[in-house]
Enzyme design. Sequence first.
Site, PDB file in Angstrom:
ATOM      1  N   ASP A 226    -118.931 -44.874 -11.892  1.00  0.00           N
ATOM      2  CA  ASP A 226    -119.269 -46.164 -12.470  1.00  0.00           C
ATOM      3  C   ASP A 226    -119.739 -47.133 -11.396  1.00  0.00           C
ATOM      4  OD1 ASP A 226    -117.602 -48.262 -14.899  1.00  0.00           O
ATOM      5  OD2 ASP A 226    -119.505 -47.214 -14.926  1.00  0.00           O
ATOM      6  N   ASP A 425    -116.172 -47.709 -22.050  1.00  0.00           N
ATOM      7  CA  ASP A 425    -115.009 -48.351 -21.460  1.00  0.00           C
ATOM      8  C   ASP A 425    -113.821 -48.250 -22.390  1.00  0.00           C
ATOM      9  OD1 ASP A 425    -117.214 -50.966 -20.347  1.00  0.00           O
ATOM     10  OD2 ASP A 425    -116.683 -49.050 -19.425  1.00  0.00           O
TER      11      ASP A 425
END
Lengths: 505, 101
Positions: A226, A425
């Site tokens: 990420d 997420d």
Amino acid sequence: MPSEAIVNEGSVEVNSSARSRPQVQNPPRTNNTSASSGEDEELMYGAKHVIMLFVPVTLCMMVVVATMNSVSYYSLEESSNFVYAPFQDKTASTGTKVWQSAANAGIIMCAVIVMTVLLLLLYKYRCYKIINGWLVCSSVMMLFFFSYMYLQQVLRAYNVPLDYITVTILVWNFGIGGLVCIHWKGPLLLQQAYLIMISALVALIFIKWLPDWTTWAVLGVMVIWDLVAVLCPKGPLRMLVETAQSRNEAIFPALIYSSAMVWIVTMADDGGHSKKNKKRKEGEFDNDVEEEDDDDDGGFKEHLANGVSGNSLEDSAAARSAFRALGDMTQGVQQTNLAFSENYWDVEDEPTSQRQVIPEGATGREPTEEDNAAAKTSKKKKRAKPAGGARQTQSERQRRTAVPAASEDDGELEEEKGIKLGLGDFIFYSVLVGKASSNGDWNTTLACFVSILIGLCCTLLLLAIMRKALPALPISLSFGLVFNFATSALVQPFMDKLNNEQVYI
Amino acid sequence: MDLRRVNNTEKLAMCRKYFFAGFFVLPFLWVVNSVWFFKEAFRKPHYTEQADIRSYVIRSMIGAVIWLAIIITWVIFYQTKRVEWGSFGDSLLFIIPYGSA
């Protein structure tokens, strides 16, 4: 059960500093209705938006934890292998498990990278139809197949005899309702609910199909991925968002949860200060596509025999990270990157002429304030999925700039600001908490839950400060991982000992 | 999406589409339609398309109620009569419950 001991002091320091920061900085931000417009710009993105994200994240995690604790199916290890995690040896020694889980995580990471790059290429070469079709197929699989499985397992766990006819009607309605709300138009609340449910379903699938240690390894690897994908100049997600920005268009229709806050901007009078009152909150989902798309793709490949999430894992991971990156990038690059769904605004009727109104001093606000406000609004989107990102950005900016002009005429204008968070997420947060809860310990579950929320706060804080797209996973997941291991290895035995000795602190 | 930002013709089109989609054994869409457009149809001041929207909302509500009645009847009927029906009742089962009947 992972048994790595984590140094506690480091985590405590991090924790305390992390805790202190939100506490210090959030209170001033809760004053969202201050009269000073300059202050308002700063404060608009504050505690309220954080809370707006807390609710869906909490709901998703609660669903996953509740399911993990009541339906044993999702905590059972399957004998058949997950396609992307071929190393699965339960009787191996610790060393073997470590390298095997690392290898599994590496394989999954490669799959994610491949899918993300594929997405980037498809987007770069304007193959929108393929992308949309992919997303629709993904959500179809998610909404029908996964929910069917989920219903089956829940009914089995509670021993409820239900007939095929009723089940068919239920799943059919659920699925079509989801498709309509997510890919077409539907009430905001329903969209949000569907997004949460789909994220929970995917998280459950991940928990079930990834071997024990591999799950933790994958979470750790996702943190790094990420960071790299969103922040590095050559990161695929960043490039994806930049491309969307340059084309000034919405990227992917779904895969982003966006909660919009509606502000009514009233201008006292010409040249007066603008007062912003928050009238209403509206959650808006850009759920065109779920991260699930990855999972859905799996449905069309032969790997499905191996398990539902055979291919979906990489797909969803890729889509997820892609979307996150997109969202982040869109946010960062464009000021007004609020990912509202396209039908929310008519972007086209925000001509640049409205921008010219500002320099004319329509209101007492300076243009810079508008820009700041616009920047703030766009910052809110942590991970704006490309979906409405770029376009929204434009419309948002124009909207903001249009406010002073319009307010002169109408006296009131609505503006929307909201926060966006990628579905990936949601999924990974829920995977972390679900996995922690599957070990049967409520202390650990709660610790992970709190640490993830704190990480989310910190990330939003950083977003307000740095004003560019940020990945939402690293801080939260690292906090979560640290606290999971620290609690299970250190706090839990401590509590058990205290209970044994009947000492209450 | 927010209905306040949609113009009236689009609202009518959406209401109509939800209504017609509900005919495909989709009472859920009718429920969504009636709840979502309720305010538009009944609480807003009058505008041109409101009469049509109102009719669609009313029809969606009626359809949803009928479907609810059908489903409830069937579920009650099946749950009480399943054991009597023997093998046919069992063949309709989604999952086979454990324990004795």
